[in-house]
Design a protein around this motif. Structure first.
Motif, PDB file in Angstrom:
ATOM      1  N   SER A 167       0.817  -1.214   0.000  1.00 29.58           N
ATOM      2  CA  SER A 167       0.000   0.000   0.000  1.00 29.58           C
ATOM      3  C   SER A 167       0.856   1.271   0.000  1.00 29.58           C
ATOM      4  O   SER A 167       0.404   2.312  -0.484  1.00 29.58           O
ATOM      5  CB  SER A 167      -0.965   0.007   1.184  1.00 29.58           C
ATOM      6  N   ALA A 168       2.080   1.207   0.521  1.00 27.29           N
ATOM      7  CA  ALA A 168       2.943   2.391   0.488  1.00 27.29           C
ATOM      8  C   ALA A 168       3.255   2.793  -0.950  1.00 27.29           C
ATOM      9  O   ALA A 168       3.393   3.984  -1.249  1.00 27.29           O
ATOM     10  CB  ALA A 168       4.232   2.127   1.259  1.00 27.29           C
ATOM     11  N   LEU A 169       3.354   1.808  -1.848  1.00 29.33           N
ATOM     12  CA  LEU A 169       3.613   2.120  -3.251  1.00 29.33           C
ATOM     13  C   LEU A 169       2.376   2.738  -3.896  1.00 29.33           C
ATOM     14  O   LEU A 169       2.492   3.645  -4.731  1.00 29.33           O
ATOM     15  CB  LEU A 169       4.056   0.866  -3.997  1.00 29.33           C
ATOM     16  N   ASP A 170       1.199   2.247  -3.508  1.00 25.25           N
ATOM     17  CA  ASP A 170      -0.051   2.875  -3.969  1.00 25.25           C
ATOM     18  C   ASP A 170      -0.116   4.327  -3.513  1.00 25.25           C
ATOM     19  O   ASP A 170      -0.458   5.220  -4.292  1.00 25.25           O
ATOM     20  CB  ASP A 170      -1.262   2.125  -3.407  1.00 25.25           C
ATOM     21  N   GLN A 171       0.200   4.547  -2.247  1.00 23.41           N
ATOM     22  CA  GLN A 171       0.152   5.894  -1.687  1.00 23.41           C
ATOM     23  C   GLN A 171       1.129   6.807  -2.420  1.00 23.41           C
ATOM     24  O   GLN A 171       0.795   7.937  -2.768  1.00 23.41           O
ATOM     25  CB  GLN A 171       0.455   5.848  -0.180  1.00 23.41           C
ATOM     26  N   PHE A 172       2.342   6.321  -2.680  1.00 31.81           N
ATOM     27  CA  PHE A 172       3.349   7.114  -3.399  1.00 31.81           C
ATOM     28  C   PHE A 172       2.809   7.534  -4.763  1.00 31.81           C
ATOM     29  O   PHE A 172       2.931   8.700  -5.160  1.00 31.81           O
ATOM     30  CB  PHE A 172       4.638   6.301  -3.554  1.00 31.81           C
ATOM     31  N   ALA A 173       2.198   6.603  -5.469  1.00 32.49           N
ATOM     32  CA  ALA A 173       1.734   6.867  -6.834  1.00 32.49           C
ATOM     33  C   ALA A 173       0.568   7.845  -6.889  1.00 32.49           C
ATOM     34  O   ALA A 173       0.392   8.542  -7.883  1.00 32.49           O
ATOM     35  CB  ALA A 173       1.345   5.554  -7.511  1.00 32.49           C
TER      36      ALA A 173
END
Length: 193
Positions: free
Chosen positions: A86-92
């Motif tokens: 989810s951290a990668l989703d948030q970054f994007a």
């Protein structure tokens, strides 16, 4: 420090980065974003090589960006499949506007690659200055996503190119904190011969 926010001195004294995750709409509209980028391109460029490229990532492309990040992370980190990404989703998905700055040194030029890379860094700083001049806050982020070969390739980076950073632009959701700055005497010295 300065009351006249239209002056260059006030601009330099008040520019600070915001946290991308804290940025809200509005971000720059298309015309303003173009102005920001055009201003950023007015950067030192020894040899007039333009050894950099900027890729815009539209709001409707953010999910594809998140998918790219997650697939690349799993590929580069065996065993990561099924983990919380989810951290990668948030970054994007953070901030209204996203630009990707890529250093594209010109091979075989008499201008050293290091100078070409510094020129790309100057474009990055100018992006932040131009966004601030237009009333927006900016954040220059790197991290794993800037060093992933698969992510870089997806943005059109060649073998000798690299992502300088992700530039998130938007409106600050709250007043920006001033961060500690280096003390003048710690970083400046007189050359004594």
């Amino acid at each position: 420090m300065f009351n006249d926010t239209s002056s260059l001195l006030a601009h330099l004294a008040t520019r600070r980065s915001g946290k991308a995750r804290d940025m809200i709409a509005p971000g720059p509209d298309d015309a303003t974003l173009r102005d920001i980028i055009v201003l950023a391109l007015r950067t030192p460029d020894h040899g007039k090589l333009a050894p950099w490229r900027i890729v815009t990532v539209a709001a409707e492309q953010r999910e594809a960006f998140a998918t790219l990040l997650k697939a690349s992370w799993v590929k580069e980190n065996p065993g990561a499949a099924g983990l919380d990404l989810s951290a990668l989703d948030q970054f994007a998905h953070q901030a209204p506007t996203l630009l990707v700055l890529i250093s594209t040194p010109v091979a075989g030029s008499k201008i050293p690659v290091w100078e070409q890379q510094m020129s790309a860094g100057a474009v990055g700083m100018n992006l932040l200055h131009a966004a601030h001049a237009h009333g927006f806050v900016g954040s220059w982020l790197t991290g794993w996503a800037a060093y992933s070969p698969d992510v870089a390739a997806a943005f059109g980076a060649g073998e000798d190119d690299m992502i300088v950073g992700y530039f998130f632009l938007g409106t600050a959701a709250r007043d920006l904190d001033e961060r500690p700055r280096p003390d003048y005497d710690d970083v400046v010295r007189r050359w004594d011969i």
